[in-house]
Enzyme design. Structure first.
Site, short mmCIF file in Angstrom:
data_model
loop_
_atom_site.label_atom_id
_atom_site.label_comp_id
_atom_site.label_asym_id
_atom_site.label_seq_id
_atom_site.Cartn_x
_atom_site.Cartn_y
_atom_site.Cartn_z
N MET A 1 0.86 -1.19 0.00
CA MET A 1 0.00 0.00 0.00
C MET A 1 0.89 1.24 0.00
O MET A 1 1.79 1.28 0.82
CB MET A 1 -0.85 0.02 1.27
CG MET A 1 -2.01 0.99 1.31
SD MET A 1 -1.71 2.76 1.25
CE MET A 1 -0.54 3.03 2.56
N PRO A 2 0.69 2.19 -0.86
CA PRO A 2 -0.24 2.20 -2.00
C PRO A 2 0.31 1.45 -3.21
O PRO A 2 1.49 1.18 -3.29
CB PRO A 2 -0.36 3.70 -2.34
CG PRO A 2 0.47 4.44 -1.37
CD PRO A 2 1.41 3.46 -0.75
#
Lengths: 61, 61, 61, 61, 61, 61
Positions: free
Chosen positions: E1-2
């Site tokens: 993430m991201p």
């Protein structure tokens, strides 16, 4: 790596997603020969009115 | 097969999506020469604050 | 906006993609009420050995 | 062209997305040598219960 | 993430992608407040005959 | 429904993809409670020079 993106109808429980993440990560690592730590899974809930098959919204069938 | 993923600004009605699914499935089957039953369409509504063009959020323009 | 991503089996001709882009852009503009200039379509050719339905690779069926 | 799709945990502010869109569009134009007007960015907020790493939902860690 | 997915016309060099990955990862970490180690970027090269804008394939314009 | 999109480094064999499709379809049907016939899996091979983690292309590490 790998990244797994799962589009599914909304309504599955967190328990189902938790089990799915655990099982599919293990199978991904085993079959594709990678570390489980390298596996990411993203779930995308889709409303039945946002998914059409054969030209019909699933919410209409 | 084929799978069609449509990202669009939120706010379209179910009637618009219903017509879109019907028409685009028929054209997909006709032009790409596949069965209408094989066509899936997924709509993804996007908020204007989640879509930027030319460096600006659409909600700011 | 909108963005249309089409995953399809490889093997379609450029003529088919050209017609598809023209027709689907026009229908998108008409039904979703946007300018044709705002419509993007991306085609992603997928090999039959990279697409599985019902647990079987399409290349095996 | 190019199209940038950013999947991120929900909770970022519009101010962060606004700055991100501005900065990443400028860097995209500079490095990939395209017009800033040609850059689209779509943000997709993902809930922590919809993202698993290493077999665990992020909401469980 | 991201996770950042970049669709772009084919033809960019590895040097451009290398610089892009470095710069955009740093800006992502700074603006979205995450660790650089958590940022993944996937590039997807698209042929001009697979990208249509305004109803025309980019290879035709 | 569901649709599973797997991005992975290129180099896996068709035998691995065949087993993966079989196993993951069965687990998807079991855990998410859907028919195996409803499960689609698309594999997307990614070159190491097209995937960056922590700001570095995988081909550089």
């Amino acid at each position: 790596m790998p990244l797994i993106h799962v589009s599914l109808f909304e309504g599955r429980s967190i328990e189902q997603k938790r089990e799915y993440a655990k099982v599919v990560t293990a199978e991904t690592a085993r079959i594709l020969k990678c570390a489980p730590e390298a596996v990411d899974i993203i779930f995308e809930d889709v409303k039945k009115s946002d998914w059409a098959s054969a030209g019909k919204l699933a919410s209409d069938t």
